[in-house]
Structure formats: C-alpha cells, structure tokens
Design an enzyme around this catalytic site. Sequence first.
Site, PDB file in Angstrom:
ATOM      1  N   LYS A  10      59.830  50.826-144.158  1.00  0.00           N
ATOM      2  CA  LYS A  10      59.258  49.516-144.456  1.00  0.00           C
ATOM      3  C   LYS A  10      57.761  49.583-144.810  1.00  0.00           C
ATOM      4  O   LYS A  10      57.106  50.606-144.563  1.00  0.00           O
ATOM      5  CB  LYS A  10      59.493  48.588-143.251  1.00  0.00           C
ATOM      6  N   TYR A  50      68.513  40.589-147.321  1.00  0.00           N
ATOM      7  CA  TYR A  50      68.583  40.045-145.959  1.00  0.00           C
ATOM      8  C   TYR A  50      69.261  38.675-145.918  1.00  0.00           C
ATOM      9  O   TYR A  50      69.000  37.881-145.004  1.00  0.00           O
ATOM     10  CB  TYR A  50      67.173  39.937-145.370  1.00  0.00           C
ATOM     11  N   ASN A 113      58.494  46.774-138.066  1.00  0.00           N
ATOM     12  CA  ASN A 113      59.073  47.800-137.197  1.00  0.00           C
ATOM     13  C   ASN A 113      59.483  49.078-137.932  1.00  0.00           C
ATOM     14  O   ASN A 113      60.373  49.800-137.503  1.00  0.00           O
ATOM     15  CB  ASN A 113      60.231  47.212-136.377  1.00  0.00           C
ATOM     16  N   HIS A 116      64.493  50.188-141.355  1.00  0.00           N
ATOM     17  CA  HIS A 116      65.751  49.434-141.278  1.00  0.00           C
ATOM     18  C   HIS A 116      66.894  50.428-141.382  1.00  0.00           C
ATOM     19  O   HIS A 116      66.789  51.411-142.106  1.00  0.00           O
ATOM     20  CB  HIS A 116      65.872  48.437-142.442  1.00  0.00           C
ATOM     21  N   GLU A 127      74.986  47.650-148.589  1.00  0.00           N
ATOM     22  CA  GLU A 127      73.547  47.905-148.709  1.00  0.00           C
ATOM     23  C   GLU A 127      73.258  49.100-149.617  1.00  0.00           C
ATOM     24  O   GLU A 127      72.300  49.075-150.394  1.00  0.00           O
ATOM     25  CB  GLU A 127      72.935  48.116-147.317  1.00  0.00           C
TER      26      GLU A 127
HETATM   27  P1  CMP Z   1      66.072  44.964-139.587  1.00  0.00           P
HETATM   28  O1  CMP Z   1      66.944  45.972-138.941  1.00  0.00           O
HETATM   29  O2  CMP Z   1      65.446  45.340-140.869  1.00  0.00           O
HETATM   30  O3  CMP Z   1      66.937  43.639-139.814  1.00  0.00           O
HETATM   31  C1  CMP Z   1      66.385  42.345-139.755  1.00  0.00           C
HETATM   32  C2  CMP Z   1      64.939  42.358-139.407  1.00  0.00           C
HETATM   33  O4  CMP Z   1      64.392  41.122-139.011  1.00  0.00           O
HETATM   34  C3  CMP Z   1      64.720  43.253-138.221  1.00  0.00           C
HETATM   35  O5  CMP Z   1      64.908  44.592-138.580  1.00  0.00           O
HETATM   36  C4  CMP Z   1      63.315  42.863-137.795  1.00  0.00           C
HETATM   37  O6  CMP Z   1      62.326  43.631-138.408  1.00  0.00           O
HETATM   38  C5  CMP Z   1      63.228  41.437-138.281  1.00  0.00           C
HETATM   39  N1  CMP Z   1      63.099  40.554-137.150  1.00  0.00           N
HETATM   40  C6  CMP Z   1      63.946  40.430-136.114  1.00  0.00           C
HETATM   41  N2  CMP Z   1      63.479  39.519-135.244  1.00  0.00           N
HETATM   42  C7  CMP Z   1      62.297  39.077-135.739  1.00  0.00           C
HETATM   43  C8  CMP Z   1      61.335  38.154-135.309  1.00  0.00           C
HETATM   44  N3  CMP Z   1      61.477  37.489-134.151  1.00  0.00           N
HETATM   45  N4  CMP Z   1      60.248  37.968-136.074  1.00  0.00           N
HETATM   46  C9  CMP Z   1      60.096  38.638-137.238  1.00  0.00           C
HETATM   47  N5  CMP Z   1      60.993  39.529-137.704  1.00  0.00           N
HETATM   48  C10 CMP Z   1      62.071  39.748-136.958  1.00  0.00           C
END
Ligand code: CMP
Length: 139
Positions: A10, A50, A113, A116, A127
């Site tokens: 990311k 998403y 984070n 993904h 995906e």
């Molecule tokens: P990912 O596995 O990419 O799939 C959905 C993403 O939404 C997740 O990782 C997080 O990075 C993001 N996400 C989940 N919860 C929150 C939140 N409370 N605020 C912002 N982003 C979120």
Amino acid sequence: AIERTLSIIKPDATKRNLTGKINAKFEDAGLRIVAQKRIHLTKDQAGVFYAVHKERPFFDELTSFMASEPVVVQVLEGENAIAKNREVMGATNPAEAAAGTIRAEFAESVGENSVHGSDAPETAAVEIAYFFSGLELVG
Ligand code: CMP
C-alpha cells in the site's frame, strides 16, 4: 494445495521505500512472487477493488488513501498461499499484529496498514483478474 493470492503493497509502504523489505518477508515464508507491477490507482479504480466495503464509514478514507501514492500489486504463489500470506501480514490493526509480522513491523494504523491480501480462494481469483491477465502470471 498450491494457491495464488493477490497482494498489494500500500501507499504508506511504497512511500517509505519498504517494497524490498516486505517482499523479503514473503519470499522468506516460501511465497513466490509470480507477477508484480507498480501502479498508481485512481480513486475510482480503488473503489471498484474495494466495492465490498462501499457502505463502510471508512470507504472514502480507504479509497483516497489507496489513490494517494503508487502501490505494488502482486500475485503470490505457494502451498496454502492465502492463509500463509495472511499470517505473514499479521492482524489488520497493527496494534494487534503478532511480533515479526509485516504489519507489526511496518504499519502505521488500521487504515495505513502497509499490505492487503485476499481473504479466500474466490476473492483471490476475482482480485487477481482485476489487475493481471493470465499471460502476466509467470510461475
Ligand atoms: P484490507 O485488507 O486492505 O481491506 C480493507 C481495508 O480497510 C483494510 O485492509 C484496512 O486497511 C481498511 N480499514 C479497516 N478498518 C478501517 C478503519 N476503521 N478505518 C480506516 N480503514 C480501515
């Protein structure tokens, strides 16, 4: 079984030059990078990817973030690749991620984070097809 999973490094991670360190974690875990490219998503493209989260309160923040800087999209292959990748990534929230995982070491917050990974074989297939053609997968 040998599986393939879709991984995204990311914007928070590409921005900090962490692509190589993250790829080393995948390869050390026995995951082979069989396709990889660096792209800059539009917010609309991130929204399609998403789409399952469209009704969530964080959808706008999530898609803006994913379009903020380049990402590296990749296909990882190996024995139980989907579960193995999720193990190497650690919990979604870095505060809950086990020591040594990518998110424990590199992630900044639940939103930013670093990585993904697909959560199931069906989503992995969808995906992977969103970013790659069959010809681009080189096992
Ligand atoms: P990912 O596995 O990419 O799939 C959905 C993403 O939404 C997740 O990782 C997080 O990075 C993001 N996400 C989940 N919860 C929150 C939140 N409370 N605020 C912002 N982003 C979120």
